[in-house]
Design an enzyme around this catalytic site. Sequence first.
Site, short mmCIF file in Angstrom:
data_model
loop_
_atom_site.label_atom_id
_atom_site.label_comp_id
_atom_site.label_asym_id
_atom_site.label_seq_id
_atom_site.Cartn_x
_atom_site.Cartn_y
_atom_site.Cartn_z
CB SER A 131 -49.90 -0.05 -3.00
OG SER A 131 -51.15 -0.28 -2.55
CD GLU A 163 -50.99 5.98 4.72
OE1 GLU A 163 -50.07 5.19 4.48
OE2 GLU A 163 -51.81 5.79 5.48
N GLY A 196 -46.91 -0.22 4.67
CA GLY A 196 -47.66 -1.27 5.13
C GLY A 196 -47.14 -2.67 4.86
CE LYS A 212 -51.35 -0.97 7.09
NZ LYS A 212 -52.29 -1.01 6.16
N GLY A 272 -53.05 -1.12 0.57
CA GLY A 272 -53.25 -2.45 0.57
C GLY A 272 -53.69 -2.97 -0.62
P1 PGA Z 1 -49.80 -0.46 2.28
O1 PGA Z 1 -50.33 0.24 3.64
O2 PGA Z 1 -48.31 -0.06 2.02
O3 PGA Z 1 -49.79 -1.96 2.43
O4 PGA Z 1 -50.64 -0.06 1.16
C1 PGA Z 1 -49.80 1.69 3.86
C2 PGA Z 1 -50.47 2.21 5.28
O5 PGA Z 1 -51.57 1.48 5.68
O6 PGA Z 1 -49.82 3.06 5.73
#
Ligand code: PGA
Length: 252
Positions: free
Chosen positions: A212, A168, A233, A13, A174
């Site tokens: 997550s 997703e 992420g 990101k 997140g």
């Molecule tokens: P995360 O994000 O692992 O922080 O939940 C995953 C993503 O946005 O692809």
Amino acid sequence: MLRKNKKIVANWKMNPSTLAEAEDFYHSSCDACLAVGGHEKVDVVVCPPFIYLDALSKIESSTELGAQDCHWRDHGAFTGEVSPLMLKRFSVKYVIIGHSERRYIMRETDEMINKKVKAVLKNDLVPILAVGEKEKGDYKQDILIDQLSSDLKDLNAGQIAKIIIAYEPVWAIGTGDADTPENTLEAIKIIREILSRLASKEMTIPILYGGSVSSMNVADFLSHSEIAGALIGSASVDKEEFSKIIKIASEL
Ligand code: PGA
């Protein structure tokens, strides 16, 4: 049955804030990948912010590079945008398209996502198309049908066969509240049915889970052969955590 490598895609990101840190993260991911046997055992794709791609593409590594987005045109008057043609010149192989942060924060529509998928394929890159329901408890089937049929509009079976899908659920991104492997398997089944209908034949393309994922839960997901890998992420910008994930994935 022949063992298939799991695919671990790191979505950094808008992180980290300096090139020095980016290089440090990248070296750490490469070392973790090499330590477990590299390409023989696991496929690791790192998707950094655009501005780090040049420097990272010069580092010899057993991981591959991806981008987090791109425009649908190769060049032109599109202020602030980066084209798939430009990305190709920095050894990028994959492009994440339709991430929920682009759909809901940057207001990207399915029509734009469809153009991007086509542009990425036209440039011989691999789109990692992210789809998923917004709220926990939303009726997945209708949402997935809507997203996939619009995002893959006018693509033929040969083109669909070159895509990777990342399931997703937006509520799991997140939040620390990952989906369950059982729900993910159900979503993957639905996605496969939709793809087969769109392509008029069975599609065996890889489907990843994202939302997550951490070293604590990655094995629960990836121990299922139907889940080809993970889109990660927050845990991908934690060196220790990401190295653990690579190791676990290499052993499954
Ligand atoms: P995360 O994000 O692992 O922080 O939940 C995953 C993503 O946005 O692809």
